[in-house]
Design a protein around this motif. Structure first.
Motif, short mmCIF file in Angstrom:
data_model
loop_
_atom_site.label_atom_id
_atom_site.label_comp_id
_atom_site.label_asym_id
_atom_site.label_seq_id
_atom_site.Cartn_x
_atom_site.Cartn_y
_atom_site.Cartn_z
N THR A 73 -19.86 8.16 3.10
CA THR A 73 -18.97 7.33 2.31
C THR A 73 -19.67 6.04 1.95
O THR A 73 -20.46 5.50 2.72
N ILE A 74 -19.39 5.56 0.75
CA ILE A 74 -19.96 4.31 0.28
C ILE A 74 -19.07 3.18 0.79
O ILE A 74 -17.85 3.23 0.65
N GLN A 75 -19.67 2.18 1.39
CA GLN A 75 -18.91 1.13 2.07
C GLN A 75 -18.60 -0.06 1.19
O GLN A 75 -17.47 -0.55 1.17
N ARG A 76 -19.59 -0.55 0.46
CA ARG A 76 -19.43 -1.79 -0.32
C ARG A 76 -20.03 -1.61 -1.71
O ARG A 76 -21.20 -1.23 -1.84
N ARG B 221 -10.09 7.84 -6.14
CA ARG B 221 -9.84 9.27 -6.05
C ARG B 221 -11.06 10.07 -5.61
O ARG B 221 -10.96 11.26 -5.34
N HIS B 222 -12.23 9.41 -5.58
CA HIS B 222 -13.45 10.12 -5.18
C HIS B 222 -13.60 10.00 -3.66
O HIS B 222 -13.49 8.92 -3.10
N PRO B 223 -13.86 11.12 -2.96
CA PRO B 223 -13.92 11.07 -1.49
C PRO B 223 -14.98 10.13 -0.93
O PRO B 223 -14.82 9.61 0.17
N ALA B 224 -16.05 9.89 -1.67
CA ALA B 224 -17.12 9.03 -1.17
C ALA B 224 -16.82 7.55 -1.36
O ALA B 224 -17.44 6.70 -0.73
N THR B 225 -15.86 7.22 -2.25
CA THR B 225 -15.60 5.81 -2.56
C THR B 225 -14.14 5.42 -2.33
O THR B 225 -13.77 4.28 -2.58
N ALA B 226 -13.33 6.35 -1.85
CA ALA B 226 -11.89 6.10 -1.73
C ALA B 226 -11.56 4.90 -0.87
O ALA B 226 -10.58 4.19 -1.10
N ARG B 227 -12.37 4.65 0.16
CA ARG B 227 -12.09 3.54 1.08
C ARG B 227 -13.14 2.43 0.99
O ARG B 227 -13.26 1.60 1.89
N ALA B 228 -13.90 2.43 -0.08
CA ALA B 228 -14.94 1.40 -0.25
C ALA B 228 -14.31 0.04 -0.52
O ALA B 228 -13.23 -0.07 -1.12
N ARG B 229 -14.99 -1.00 -0.08
CA ARG B 229 -14.62 -2.36 -0.44
C ARG B 229 -15.24 -2.65 -1.80
O ARG B 229 -16.46 -2.67 -1.94
N VAL B 230 -14.41 -2.87 -2.80
CA VAL B 230 -14.89 -3.03 -4.17
C VAL B 230 -14.67 -4.45 -4.65
O VAL B 230 -13.53 -4.93 -4.71
N ILE B 231 -15.76 -5.13 -5.00
CA ILE B 231 -15.68 -6.45 -5.63
C ILE B 231 -15.53 -6.22 -7.13
O ILE B 231 -16.25 -5.42 -7.71
N THR B 232 -14.61 -6.91 -7.76
CA THR B 232 -14.44 -6.79 -9.21
C THR B 232 -14.72 -8.13 -9.87
O THR B 232 -14.44 -9.19 -9.31
N ALA B 233 -15.29 -8.06 -11.07
CA ALA B 233 -15.61 -9.28 -11.82
C ALA B 233 -15.61 -8.96 -13.30
O ALA B 233 -15.84 -7.82 -13.70
N ASN B 234 -15.36 -9.99 -14.13
CA ASN B 234 -15.32 -9.81 -15.58
C ASN B 234 -16.48 -10.51 -16.29
O ASN B 234 -16.47 -10.66 -17.51
N SER B 235 -17.46 -10.95 -15.50
CA SER B 235 -18.68 -11.51 -16.09
C SER B 235 -19.77 -11.49 -15.03
O SER B 235 -19.48 -11.45 -13.83
N ASP C 132 -21.54 11.39 -7.14
CA ASP C 132 -22.17 12.47 -6.38
C ASP C 132 -23.68 12.25 -6.29
O ASP C 132 -24.30 12.47 -5.24
N GLN C 133 -24.28 11.79 -7.39
CA GLN C 133 -25.71 11.50 -7.39
C GLN C 133 -26.03 10.33 -6.47
O GLN C 133 -27.05 10.33 -5.76
N VAL C 134 -25.16 9.32 -6.48
CA VAL C 134 -25.34 8.16 -5.59
C VAL C 134 -25.34 8.60 -4.14
O VAL C 134 -26.18 8.19 -3.33
N VAL C 135 -24.36 9.43 -3.77
CA VAL C 135 -24.25 9.91 -2.40
C VAL C 135 -25.51 10.66 -1.98
O VAL C 135 -26.03 10.45 -0.88
N ARG C 136 -26.02 11.51 -2.85
CA ARG C 136 -27.24 12.26 -2.52
C ARG C 136 -28.41 11.32 -2.30
O ARG C 136 -29.21 11.51 -1.37
N ARG C 137 -28.52 10.27 -3.13
CA ARG C 137 -29.63 9.32 -2.96
C ARG C 137 -29.49 8.56 -1.64
O ARG C 137 -30.48 8.39 -0.90
N LEU C 138 -28.29 8.12 -1.31
CA LEU C 138 -28.08 7.39 -0.06
C LEU C 138 -28.32 8.29 1.15
O LEU C 138 -28.84 7.85 2.18
N GLU C 139 -27.93 9.55 1.04
CA GLU C 139 -28.18 10.49 2.13
C GLU C 139 -29.68 10.70 2.33
O GLU C 139 -30.15 10.78 3.47
#
Length: 254
Positions: free
Chosen positions: A15-18, A38-52, A131-138
């Motif tokens: 799972t992706i954390q941050r 909705r994605h199992p790898a990011t469902a519980r990630a801490r997500v920072i949002t920004a508009n710039s 899915d590609q991100v998860v494979r790279r992190l793995e």
């Protein structure tokens, strides 16, 4: 810097954390965040949002981010320059550029952009990229896990055991038994001294006489810890139970 949790063989889906999402269109940011939930790898990630880009770079803890989705064509500070500054904080950061075209491909390549996400961003497209991100992190995690080893001096030989193969360490009088996927190894020493030489992210103390590989824990019950690859139940003392429970919650749900 070590991100948590690292990938360990047999630990299940990574799972992706941050992560962060940065786009000058708030509607786009909200839509991406909904897909990520909705994605199992990011469902519980801490997500920072920004508009710039400027807004994102003012956020604390950027060096701990694993993935950033960046709009290419933002005003003032565009995605390329924002990505370059983020990479300076964390060279291993995976940058995913959001764009309506590929005119910035060469610049993105120069700062090691991981992937493009063409607009409009859909659930299917973003899911494939994650899915590609998860494979790279793995792949990264598996490589690091293979590099970290416990060196043991037994009565007969000097043994190097990769972290990922260790299940738990048990103290019996003046001896330590390192239980692994293949066989147990005995050596002399104190549990405290042994623990000082281990990565605390991998091994946690669950009892006065036991250390356990947190990535090999399958479940915690009233009986103790059920460990993958071993029939025994590792005891958990009342003193260490809160810390063990907290570590498992962090691993599974952070």
């Amino acid at each position: 810097m070590m991100n948590v949790p690292e990938f360990a063989k047999g630990s299940g889906l990574m799972t992706i954390q941050r992560m962060a999402v940065c786009d000058d269109d708030p509607t786009m940011v909200a839509a991406i965040c909904q897909i990520l939930k909705r994605h199992p790898a990011t469902a519980r990630a801490r997500v920072i949002t920004a508009n710039s880009g400027e807004e994102l770079l003012e956020e604390p803890g950027l060096e701990a981010l694993e993935v950033v989705l960046l709009d290419m064509e933002m005003k003032t500070l565009n995605g390329i320059e924002t990505g370059r500054r983020l990479k300076a904080l964390n060279p291993e950061l995976l940058l995913i550029f959001i764009t309506g075209h590929c005119d910035y491909a060469l610049q993105a390549y120069e700062i090691e952009g991981f992937q493009y996400l063409l607009k409009p961003v859909t659930n299917e497209r973003l899911g494939l990229v994650m899915d590609q991100v998860v494979r790279r992190l793995e792949e990264r995690g598996a490589f690091r896990a293979g590099q970290q080893r416990i060196v043991l001096q037994t009565k007969e030989q000097l043994v190097q055991v990769p972290y990922e193969e260790v299940l738990f360490i048990e103290k019996k009088l003046r001896k330590l038994t390192v239980h692994t996927l293949t066989e147990p190894y005995e050596c002399y020493g104190t549990l405290k001294k042994f623990q000082e030489n281990l990565d605390s992210h991998w091994f946690i103390q669950c009892h006065q006489g036991f250390l356990v590989n947190r990535f090999r824990i399958r479940r915690l019950t009233s009986e103790g810890l059920h460990v993958e690859g071993h029939g025994a139940i590792v005891p958990v003392s009342r003193r260490h139970r809160p810390a063990v429970k907290a570590a498992l919650e962090e691993q599974l749900f952070e």
